[in-house]
Write a protein that holds these residues in place. Structure first.
Motif, short mmCIF file in Angstrom:
data_model
loop_
_atom_site.label_atom_id
_atom_site.label_comp_id
_atom_site.label_asym_id
_atom_site.label_seq_id
_atom_site.Cartn_x
_atom_site.Cartn_y
_atom_site.Cartn_z
N SER A 210 -10.80 13.32 0.97
CA SER A 210 -11.69 12.20 1.29
C SER A 210 -12.61 11.82 0.14
O SER A 210 -13.25 10.76 0.17
CB SER A 210 -12.53 12.54 2.53
N HIS A 211 -12.70 12.67 -0.88
CA HIS A 211 -13.46 12.33 -2.09
C HIS A 211 -12.59 11.58 -3.10
O HIS A 211 -13.11 11.08 -4.10
CB HIS A 211 -14.03 13.59 -2.73
N CYS A 212 -11.28 11.51 -2.83
CA CYS A 212 -10.34 10.86 -3.75
C CYS A 212 -9.87 9.50 -3.25
O CYS A 212 -9.55 8.61 -4.05
CB CYS A 212 -9.11 11.73 -3.96
N CYS A 213 -9.78 9.32 -1.93
CA CYS A 213 -9.28 8.08 -1.35
C CYS A 213 -9.82 7.96 0.07
O CYS A 213 -10.27 8.95 0.66
CB CYS A 213 -7.75 8.05 -1.35
N PRO A 214 -9.79 6.77 0.67
CA PRO A 214 -10.23 6.62 2.06
C PRO A 214 -9.40 7.51 2.99
O PRO A 214 -8.17 7.54 2.90
CB PRO A 214 -9.97 5.14 2.35
N ASN B 256 -3.85 7.74 -6.52
CA ASN B 256 -3.08 6.50 -6.39
C ASN B 256 -2.53 6.32 -4.97
O ASN B 256 -1.52 5.65 -4.76
CB ASN B 256 -1.94 6.45 -7.41
N VAL B 257 -3.20 6.95 -4.00
CA VAL B 257 -2.90 6.75 -2.58
C VAL B 257 -3.95 5.81 -2.02
O VAL B 257 -5.15 5.97 -2.28
CB VAL B 257 -2.91 8.10 -1.83
N PRO C 180 0.81 -1.23 0.00
CA PRO C 180 0.00 0.00 0.00
C PRO C 180 0.84 1.27 0.00
O PRO C 180 1.99 1.28 0.45
CB PRO C 180 -0.79 -0.11 1.32
N ARG C 181 0.23 2.34 -0.50
CA ARG C 181 0.80 3.69 -0.38
C ARG C 181 -0.03 4.43 0.66
O ARG C 181 -1.22 4.69 0.45
CB ARG C 181 0.77 4.44 -1.71
#
Length: 390
Positions: A320-324, A146-147, A76-77
């Motif tokens: 928070s709209h792009c990744c958890p 990509n995180v 994970p990143r």
């Protein structure tokens, strides 16, 4: 787990003096948003010293950075976000000095403990949270796409608070233009721009009755004239409009704009509507990730973890709209603190502040290590993110 907590404490002591020095340096050298040159340099210096690869001018922002440590070619990143801008007049009245230091400490400890774990730990320095919100621009550029997860923990008072919600926000500037005239000798020859602003305020006050209880609209007059005996030809008001969701905010903003348009029509003024700061999306906490963080916080002996009302706004919402993502809070003191105050700034460099900071740091470290090892858990977090309405 007991051995890991002991190891964490021993490792933290190795860096404690440097972390305190960094925190006090930031406190004594407060910089406004997009001017955080000293803060950016200080953060990157310590991260580079301890083995992180540094990308400066990150996302084409002079005072942003990315620090990366990668172990292996998979895994994970995990991004830990750092803020470090201050407020005009009161310095670090929001505590972004110790915010950034907590993020740096977390990343360094994760790096030391990754050993054979595959993955990448990032610190992303995000300027200007108080104004232009660099995370918004970063989100628009795809930085967080990509995180795998993003975490940031903000200082507060009294207790630890769970990650909750924040309001979506738009910053509106209303510029009314009229015509000057002698206010006593020839008022009929003037067009009063200030009347437009005053009517706007009255219309907005009437609008409040027909809005959701959770919505917020509040403003100030930034320019209202030059002298009492001159009818002002220019008046300006700045407003924040906030709502729990972007969908509701869109309609709410249009209603506020209509208040201004009606005021201009009624007063014979001309109107210009602009955004004077970057708008923020609402924060959508990933509940599974939040539960893991809280579990790890409790494993450290923390029992007072509270819910926090989310009437304010933060550019962490756009992340928070792009990744958890999660955005919990840690206490500088058990006493009540008012944010954006001199007292809050002072509390960030008191000895008591380092207890809450250490607890938040350790909880983030444990969460990151758990996700490096548990692919199933990470997938559950991603599945929740995918299925959660933004």
């Amino acid at each position: 787990m007991e051995d890991l907590r002991k190891n964490l404490s021993e490792l933290f002591e190795n860096y404690k003096d440097e972390l305190i020095e960094l925190n006090e340096y930031l406190y004594n050298n407060p910089e406004l948003g997009l001017q955080e040159f000293k803060a950016c340099a200080a953060h990157t210096a310590i991260l580079e010293k301890y083995g992180f690869n540094i990308t400066r001018n990150f996302a084409d922002l002079e005072t942003a950075f990315q620090a990366s440590y990668k172990n292996g070619n998979s895994g994970p990143r995990i991004a830990i976000l750092a803020e470090y801008d201050a407020l005009p007049g009161i310095g670090h009245g929001c505590g972004h000095n110790i915010f950034g230091v907590t993020s740096v400490a977390t990343a360094i400890l994760v790096k030391d403990l990754m050993k054979d774990l595959a993955g990448e730990i990032l610190v992303i320095g995000t300027p200007a949270e108080e104004t232009n919100g660099a995370k918004v621009e970063m989100a628009q550029k795809g930085i967080f796409n990509n995180v795998d997860i993003a975490m940031a923990v903000h200082p507060s008072g009294e207790a630890h608070y769970r990650s909750g919600i924040s309001q979506a926000m738009e910053a509106l500037q209303f510029t009314f233009k009229g015509k000057t005239a002698h206010a006593a000798g020839a008022p009929h020859e003037g067009i009063n721009a200030l009347d437009g602003v005053l009517m706007l305020f009255n219309s907005v006050n009437a609008l409040r009755q027909q809005t959701l209880e959770t919505a917020r609209v509040h403003g100030i007059i930034t320019k209202g004239g030059e002298a009492a005996n001159i009818i002002p030809d220019l008046a300006v008001a700045n407003f924040y409009v906030r709502a729990k969701s972007l969908d509701y905010l869109k309609g709410f903003v249009e209603r506020v704009k209509n208040c201004a348009r009606g005021a201009a029509l009624a007063t014979g003024t001309t109107l210009e509507i602009t955004n004077y700061e970057t708008g923020f999306a609402n924060l959508v906490t990933n509940n599974k990730l939040s539960e893991i963080y809280e579990k790890n916080l409790r494993s450290l002996g923390v029992t007072d973890i509270r819910d926090k009302e989310g009437h304010g706004s933060t550019d962490m919402g756009d992340v928070s709209h792009c990744c958890p993502a999660i955005h919990p809070y840690f206490p500088l003191t058990t006493a009540h603190l008012t944010g954006h105050s001199i007292e809050f700034a002072h509390a960030t460099v008191k000895e008591e502040a380092y207890k809450g900071m250490k607890e938040a740091c350790f909880a983030m470290v444990l969460t990151a290590l758990e996700l490096f090892q548990n692919e199933k858990l990470l997938n559950e977090i991603k599945e929740e993110f995918k299925n959660t309405k933004k």
